[in-house]
Design an enzyme around this catalytic site. Structure first.
Site, PDB file in Angstrom:
ATOM      1  N   SER A 132      47.223  27.181  17.014  1.00 57.99           N
ATOM      2  CA  SER A 132      47.278  28.084  15.878  1.00 57.99           C
ATOM      3  C   SER A 132      46.948  27.283  14.632  1.00 57.99           C
ATOM      4  O   SER A 132      47.454  26.181  14.438  1.00 57.99           O
ATOM      5  CB  SER A 132      48.651  28.733  15.765  1.00 57.99           C
ATOM      6  OG  SER A 132      49.616  27.783  15.385  1.00 57.99           O
ATOM      7  N   THR A 135      43.775  29.922  10.025  1.00 60.58           N
ATOM      8  CA  THR A 135      43.131  31.218  10.145  1.00 60.58           C
ATOM      9  C   THR A 135      43.406  31.899  11.476  1.00 60.58           C
ATOM     10  O   THR A 135      43.650  33.092  11.527  1.00 60.58           O
ATOM     11  CB  THR A 135      41.602  31.053  10.035  1.00 60.58           C
ATOM     12  OG1 THR A 135      41.321  30.127   9.005  1.00 60.58           O
ATOM     13  CG2 THR A 135      40.922  32.365   9.781  1.00 60.58           C
ATOM     14  N   LYS A 136      43.338  31.089  12.538  1.00 65.01           N
ATOM     15  CA  LYS A 136      43.227  31.689  13.863  1.00 65.01           C
ATOM     16  C   LYS A 136      44.330  31.270  14.805  1.00 65.01           C
ATOM     17  O   LYS A 136      44.960  30.232  14.649  1.00 65.01           O
ATOM     18  CB  LYS A 136      41.887  31.249  14.495  1.00 65.01           C
ATOM     19  CG  LYS A 136      40.694  31.821  13.821  1.00 65.01           C
ATOM     20  CD  LYS A 136      39.423  31.231  14.395  1.00 65.01           C
ATOM     21  CE  LYS A 136      39.280  29.764  14.127  1.00 65.01           C
ATOM     22  NZ  LYS A 136      37.933  29.260  14.464  1.00 65.01           N
ATOM     23  N   VAL A 138      44.707  30.918  19.018  1.00 66.49           N
ATOM     24  CA  VAL A 138      43.953  30.911  20.270  1.00 66.49           C
ATOM     25  C   VAL A 138      44.945  31.037  21.420  1.00 66.49           C
ATOM     26  O   VAL A 138      45.913  30.284  21.500  1.00 66.49           O
ATOM     27  CB  VAL A 138      43.119  29.629  20.437  1.00 66.49           C
ATOM     28  CG1 VAL A 138      42.241  29.727  21.675  1.00 66.49           C
ATOM     29  CG2 VAL A 138      42.277  29.377  19.202  1.00 66.49           C
ATOM     30  N   LYS A 152      40.617  34.617  20.673  1.00 68.14           N
ATOM     31  CA  LYS A 152      40.845  34.152  19.304  1.00 68.14           C
ATOM     32  C   LYS A 152      41.175  35.352  18.442  1.00 68.14           C
ATOM     33  O   LYS A 152      40.436  36.338  18.452  1.00 68.14           O
ATOM     34  CB  LYS A 152      39.572  33.494  18.750  1.00 68.14           C
ATOM     35  CG  LYS A 152      39.421  32.061  19.134  1.00 68.14           C
ATOM     36  CD  LYS A 152      38.331  31.403  18.315  1.00 68.14           C
ATOM     37  CE  LYS A 152      38.040  30.030  18.871  1.00 68.14           C
ATOM     38  NZ  LYS A 152      36.987  29.348  18.133  1.00 68.14           N
ATOM     39  N   ASP A 264      33.204  20.006  10.323  1.00 71.02           N
ATOM     40  CA  ASP A 264      34.508  19.508  10.751  1.00 71.02           C
ATOM     41  C   ASP A 264      34.370  19.047  12.200  1.00 71.02           C
ATOM     42  O   ASP A 264      34.607  19.793  13.129  1.00 71.02           O
ATOM     43  CB  ASP A 264      35.555  20.612  10.613  1.00 71.02           C
ATOM     44  CG  ASP A 264      36.948  20.102  10.940  1.00 71.02           C
ATOM     45  OD1 ASP A 264      37.136  18.873  11.012  1.00 71.02           O
ATOM     46  OD2 ASP A 264      37.847  20.929  11.128  1.00 71.02           O
TER      47      ASP A 264
END
Ligand code: NAG
Ligand code: NAG
Ligand code: NAG
Ligand code: NAG
Length: 487
Positions: A132, A135-136, A138, A152, A264
Site C-alpha cells: 500500500s 496512492t494505491k 495492491v 490495484k 522512480d
C-alpha cells in the site's frame, strides 16, 4: 503459423480503434467536465457558496490536468506532434457520445478486448495485501474460477486521498482524481506491451456500491522481487533478472510512446512471474524529452556521479531517457547481481558490461548485444572449450540410474538447501566441478533443466544404492568409487 500474424494484426487494429475512441472521448469530456461534477458536489458541501464554487473550480482544474496528461499517451501515430494533435482537436466538433464513454469508464469492454471486467471480480477471494502506497493498494486475490490475479485500487487511507479530501472536501471527486493515476497506468500498460511488463488482464470501473469514480486494475500476479533472496541465488538466476531488465530497457528506448524513462527506478517496481522479471509499476514512466540550448542543460544527476549528454541540433537532450535507465539498472541491479560468482569464462565480459554501463559509454543496443552474447555462450557451452575432454574418462557412467542413501555435502550457491545441486552444460563440466570439490566422489545428471536449458547436476560424497531412473545418469569417480550395489 500464418493465421497467427493475421489475428495479431486484427488485435492491433482493434486496439487502435478503441484507443481512437478513448482519445476523442477524453477530449470531449475535458471540455464538458464542469457540468458533470456539479451534481455530486452540491450534496456534500453546504455553506459559503463562494468558497464552495472556488473549491469546486480548483478540483475541476486538477481533474482536467490529469486528463490532459493521459491524452498524449493515447496519441496514435508516433509522428504526430502535440501541435498537430491539438489543431485537429479544435477543428473536430463531434457531439459527446455518452453511451460509449459509459461503456468504457463504467462498464465492460470484455466483448471487444477479451479482457476481464467487473463481472470477473464477483465472488473473488482476497489472499493478501501486497503493498500500500500514497496512492494505491495492491491486493493478491483468487477469482471465482480459482485464477490468481493482482488488483490495484485507490488507497482510501493513502496520503493522496487524505490530502485531496482535506483540500477539496469532496470524497467522490477526490476518488476520481486519484483514480487518474490508475487510468493512466491502464493506458500505459496497453501501449507498452512486452514480455517484461506485467500483463494487463482487464479493469473494472464504475458506480458499483455507489462509489463513483472507482477504478480497479486487474493484473497478472507476480512475486515481489526479493533482492536479498536474489543475492543468495545462483548466478544464472541473477543474470536472468539483469538480462530481462536490459531487454525491457531496449524496448522502452523505442516504444510506441517514444523513448520512455522510468523516473522512480527501484527493485520494488518489479515482480517475477515464473522467474521472469516484469515491470509492474508504470506510474513514473515518462516519455517526455528534455529540451536544451547547451550541453550543460543535459545533465543527469545521481548521488555519486553526474553525466552530461549532448544537446542535439533540434534542441533536445540526446538519449537522456535511455541513459538514465541504463545507469539506474547499473546502480540498482548490475552492481549487486552480476559480478559476484560469475562463471570464470565470463568475468571479462561481465567486467566490460559493468564498466560500459557504469560509465554510460554504451547505449542500450550495445548493452543488449553484450548480454545476449553471454547468454549464447552460456547456452552453447562455448566458454568451456578449454576444459580437457579427457576429464570425463575419470568417471564410470551408469545411464537410466539414480541413487539413494546419499551422503551429501553443501556447496554454494546450490539450487537445493540440503545438498549440492548446480547447473552444468554437460557431464564434462560436471566432472570438472566434482574434481574441484574435495568431498565429491559422484554426481547425477538429473534430467531437469534450468531456464537456459542447462542441466541440473547433484554432487555428493557417496551413496548406498543405485536405483532405476529413466531420466538420469550417475557418474562415479573411478579411483575412489565407493562400494555400490544395485537394488
Ligand atoms: C443538487 O443540485 C441539483 C441541481 O440544482 C438538484 O436537482 C439536486 O436535488 C441537488 N442535490 C441535493 C442532494 O441537494
Ligand atoms: C553533481 O552536480 C551537482 C549540481 O551541480 C553537485 O552539487 C554535485 O556535487 C555533483 N556530484 C558529483 C558526484 O559530482
Ligand atoms: C571503468 O574502467 C576505468 C579504467 O579501467 C576505471 O577508471 C573506472 O573506474 C571504471 N568504471 C567503473 C564504473 O567500473
Ligand atoms: C537500436 O536497435 C534498433 C533495432 O533493434 C534500431 O531500430 C535502432 O536504430 C538502434 N539504435 C541505435 C542507436 O543504433
Amino acid at each position: 503459423m500464418p493465421g497467427m500474424g493475421h489475428s495479431l494484426r486484427a488485435a492491433a487494429l482493434l486496439a487502435f480503434v478503441v484507443l481512437s475512441i478513448l482519445v476523442s472521448l477524453l477530449i470531449s469530456s475535458v471540455q464538458q467536465f464542469g457540468a458533470g461534477i456539479y451534481h455530486f458536489s452540491n450534496a456534500t458541501v453546504a455553506g459559503d457558496e463562494e468558497e464552495f464554487a472556488s473549491l469546486r473550480g480548483a478540483l475541476i482544474y486538477q481533474l482536467n490536468q490529469r486528463r490532459k496528461e493521459i491524452i498524449p499517451l493515447l496519441l496514435l501515430d508516433r509522428e504526430e506532434t502535440w501541435e498537430s494533435f491539438y489543431q485537429r482537436d479544435q477543428t473536430q466538433d463531434s457531439p459527446l457520445d455518452y453511451s460509449l464513454w459509459n461503456e468504457i469508464t463504467h462498464g465492460s469492454r470484455k466483448a471487444h478486448m477479451d479482457e476481464m471486467d467487473c463481472q470477473s471480480l464477483v465472488d473473488m477471494q482476497a489472499v493478501e495485501v501486497l503493498g500500500s502506497g500514497y496512492t494505491k493498494l495492491v491486493v493478491k486475490v483468487n477469482l471465482a474460477g480459482g485464477q490468481p490475479v493482482a488488483l490495484k485500487l485507490v488507497n482510501e487511507q493513502g496520503i493522496d486521498m487524505g490530502k485531496c479530501v482535506e483540500d477539496f472536501k469532496d470524497p467522490r471527486g477526490c476518488r476520481e482524481l486519484v483514480s487518474y493515476k490508475l487510468k493512466k497506468e491502464i493506458v500505459l500498460l496497453q501501449r507498452l506491451q512486452h514480455p517484461n511488463v506485467i500483463k494487463l488482464k482487464g479493469h473494472c470501473a464504475g458506480d458499483a456500491g455507489g462509489e463513483g469514480g472507482k477504478v480497479t486494475v486487474i493484473l497478472e500476479q507476480g512475486n515481489p522481487l526479493q533482492m536479498i533472496q536474489l543475492l543468495q541465488s545462483p548466478w544464472e538466476d541473477r543474470f536472468r533478472v539483469c538480462l530481462d531488465l536490459v531487454r525491457l530497457l531496449h524496448f522502452l528506448s523505442q516504444s510506441p510512446l517514444g523513448s520512455v524513462a522510468l523516473l522512480d527506478f527501484q527493485p520494488r517496481q518489479f515482480v517475477t512471474v515464473s522467474g521472469e522479471l516484469k515491470l509492474t509499476d508504470l506510474d513514473d514512466a515518462s516519455a517526455e524529452e528534455t529540451s536544451c540550448q547547451t550541453h550543460a542543460d543535459c545533465t543527469l544527476q545521481f548521488p555519486h556521479r553526474n553525466f552530461t549528454l549532448p544537446c542535439s541540433a533540434q534542441g533536445v537532450c540526446e538519449g537522456l531517457n535511455e541513459k538514465r535507465n541504463i545507469y539506474n539498472a547499473y546502480r540498482y541491479f548490475f552492481t549487486y547481481l552480476l559480478p559476484h560468482q560469475a562463471p570464470p569464462g565470463f568475468t571479462h565480459l561481465v567486467d566490460h558490461i559493468m564498466n560500459s554501463t557504469g560509465e554510460l559509454k554504451a547505449d542500450i543496443n550495445h548493452t543488449l548485444e553484450a548480454f545476449e552474447h553471454i547468454l549464447l555462450l552460456y547456452k552453447s557451452g562455448l566458454h568451456l572449450d578449454n576444459l580437457p575432454p579427457s576429464i570425463i574418462r575419470d568417471y564410470t557412467v551408469m545411464r537410466g540410474m539414480g541413487t539413494s542413501g546419499d551422503t551429501e555435502y553443501r556447496c554454494w550457491p546450490s539450487y537445493s538447501q540440503q545438498g549440492c545441486l548446480l547447473s552444468v552444460h554437460s557431464a564434462r563440466e560436471a566432472a570438472f566441478i566434482c574434481n574441484s570439490h574435495s568431498q565429491c566422489n559422484s554426481f547425477t545428471l538429473t534430467g531437469q533443466k534450468t531456464w537456459t536449458g542447462r542441466l541440473l547436476a547433484s554432487f555428493r560424497s557417496s551413496f548406498s544404492h543405485l536405483v532405476p531412473d529413466g531420466t538420469s545418469e550417475v557418474y562415479v569417480k573411478k579411483t575412489k568409487a565407493p562400494e555400490t550395489s544395485t537394488v
